[in-house]
Design an enzyme around this catalytic site. Structure first.
Site, PDB file in Angstrom:
ATOM      1  N   LYS A  77      18.708  64.223   6.493  1.00 43.58           N
ATOM      2  CA  LYS A  77      19.829  64.417   5.287  1.00 43.58           C
ATOM      3  C   LYS A  77      20.417  65.653   5.720  1.00 43.58           C
ATOM      4  O   LYS A  77      20.179  66.855   5.445  1.00 43.58           O
ATOM      5  CB  LYS A  77      18.879  64.620   3.819  1.00 43.58           C
ATOM      6  CG  LYS A  77      19.574  64.763   2.660  1.00 43.58           C
ATOM      7  CD  LYS A  77      18.866  65.112   1.541  1.00 43.58           C
ATOM      8  CE  LYS A  77      19.612  65.134   0.303  1.00 43.58           C
ATOM      9  NZ  LYS A  77      19.882  63.894  -0.367  1.00 43.58           N
TER      10      LYS A  77
HETATM   11  C1  LIG Z   1      22.859  58.825   1.325  1.00 39.78           C
HETATM   12  C2  LIG Z   1      21.575  59.015   0.570  1.00 39.78           C
HETATM   13  N1  LIG Z   1      20.850  57.591   0.620  1.00 39.78           N
HETATM   14  C3  LIG Z   1      19.797  57.839  -0.325  1.00 39.78           C
HETATM   15  C4  LIG Z   1      19.394  58.980  -1.165  1.00 39.78           C
HETATM   16  C5  LIG Z   1      18.074  58.832  -1.982  1.00 39.78           C
HETATM   17  O1  LIG Z   1      17.083  59.642  -1.255  1.00 39.78           O
HETATM   18  P1  LIG Z   1      16.195  60.383  -2.238  1.00 39.78           P
HETATM   19  O2  LIG Z   1      15.461  59.296  -2.970  1.00 39.78           O
HETATM   20  O3  LIG Z   1      15.194  61.072  -1.203  1.00 39.78           O
HETATM   21  O4  LIG Z   1      16.624  61.258  -3.277  1.00 39.78           O
HETATM   22  C6  LIG Z   1      20.094  60.029  -0.962  1.00 39.78           C
HETATM   23  C7  LIG Z   1      19.942  61.065  -1.830  1.00 39.78           C
HETATM   24  O5  LIG Z   1      20.547  62.154  -2.039  1.00 39.78           O
HETATM   25  C8  LIG Z   1      21.299  59.939  -0.149  1.00 39.78           C
HETATM   26  O6  LIG Z   1      21.905  61.271  -0.282  1.00 39.78           O
END
Ligand SMILES: Cc1ncc(COP(=O)(O)O)c(C=O)c1O
Length: 232
Positions: A77
């Site tokens: 992330k």
């Molecule tokens: C690009 C992306 N994919 C998927 C997710 C979902 O991830 P999570 O379930 O950990 O919030 C996020 C969350 O911000 C994201 O930015």
């Protein structure tokens, strides 16, 4: 993070830790610069709109490809990855959609600009594998665990674009989006054009635990009220 939520008296909020290489030498090798950490929390409403959780959202397949393997680390992330997400989201908005779905470099379904994606077909749930340039979201993992515990078959699979148009149900998962049904893709109606029964079952099971109405049998929750030592 617990302290932050506690001192701000938040009943419900989003938490965003940001870790950056701070002030120091100019240049692109960050290793000599100190690591700075900021943590923000705020009340965030419904990420894809007030009606989204019950009614579903209208989305498009983006003309922007998701970041390709061996360019930026999609599994992280990392802030840099979000230029790609912004382009996907801005294009979707400009064309009147709530969100965009990006395909990976090979043309297979990857994810939304800020959500993982699931399709349901013939009673089985599919989600793109980690090699399809997706973020390994914690809500994605939550959905896979909930599906298993509810006896709904679920698997990671390469998903061709056209599967989005013939799926019985499609939904997003994410910390902000929670479990959001998708009612159309590229103006093609998904299923009956409303939240499908499997999406609804998963949503119910998700919110029962997240809102504390049922015991957390998975060990997902961290009590905020408890005073835990905080490093200074
Ligand atoms: C690009 C992306 N994919 C998927 C997710 C979902 O991830 P999570 O379930 O950990 O919030 C996020 C969350 O911000 C994201 O930015």
């Amino acid at each position: 993070m617990l302290e932050l939520v506690r001192v701000n008296h938040m009943d419900s909020c989003y938490i965003r830790p940001i870790v950056i290489r701070g002030y120091g030498e100019m240049g692109v090798n960050p290793l000599k610069n100190p690591i700075d950490v900021y943590i923000a929390c705020w009340s965030w409403g419904k990420y894809l709109g007030e009606e989204a959780l019950a009614e579903g959202v209208d989305v498009c397949v983006s003309s922007w490809t998701r970041i390709a393997p061996n360019t930026l680390p999609a599994l992280a992330k990392a802030g840099a990855n979000y230029m790609n997400s912004q382009l996907i989201r801005m294009e979707a908005h400009a064309n009147g959609y709530a969100e965009g779905i990006a395909l990976d470099e090979a043309g297979y379904v990857s994810e939304g600009s800020g959500e993982n994606l699931f399709v349901v077909r013939d009673g089985k749930i599919l989600t793109p594998p980690l090699g399809a340039s997706v973020l390994p979201g914690i809500t994605r993992d939550t959905v896979l665990q909930l599906a298993e515990s509810l006896g709904i078959p679920a698997a990671e699979a390469i998903i061709p674009r056209e599967m989005l148009y013939i799926a019985d149900e499609v939904f997003f998962s994410g910390t902000a989006a929670e479990i959001t049904p998708i009612r159309s893709v590229d103006r093609i109606v998904v299923g009956k054009g409303a939240r499908g029964p499997i999406t609804e079952r998963l949503q119910k099971a998700f919110f029962e635990i997240v809102n504390g109405h049922l015991p957390d049998r998975f060990g997902w929750l961290t009590p905020v009220a408890k005073n835990v030592p905080v490093a200074v």
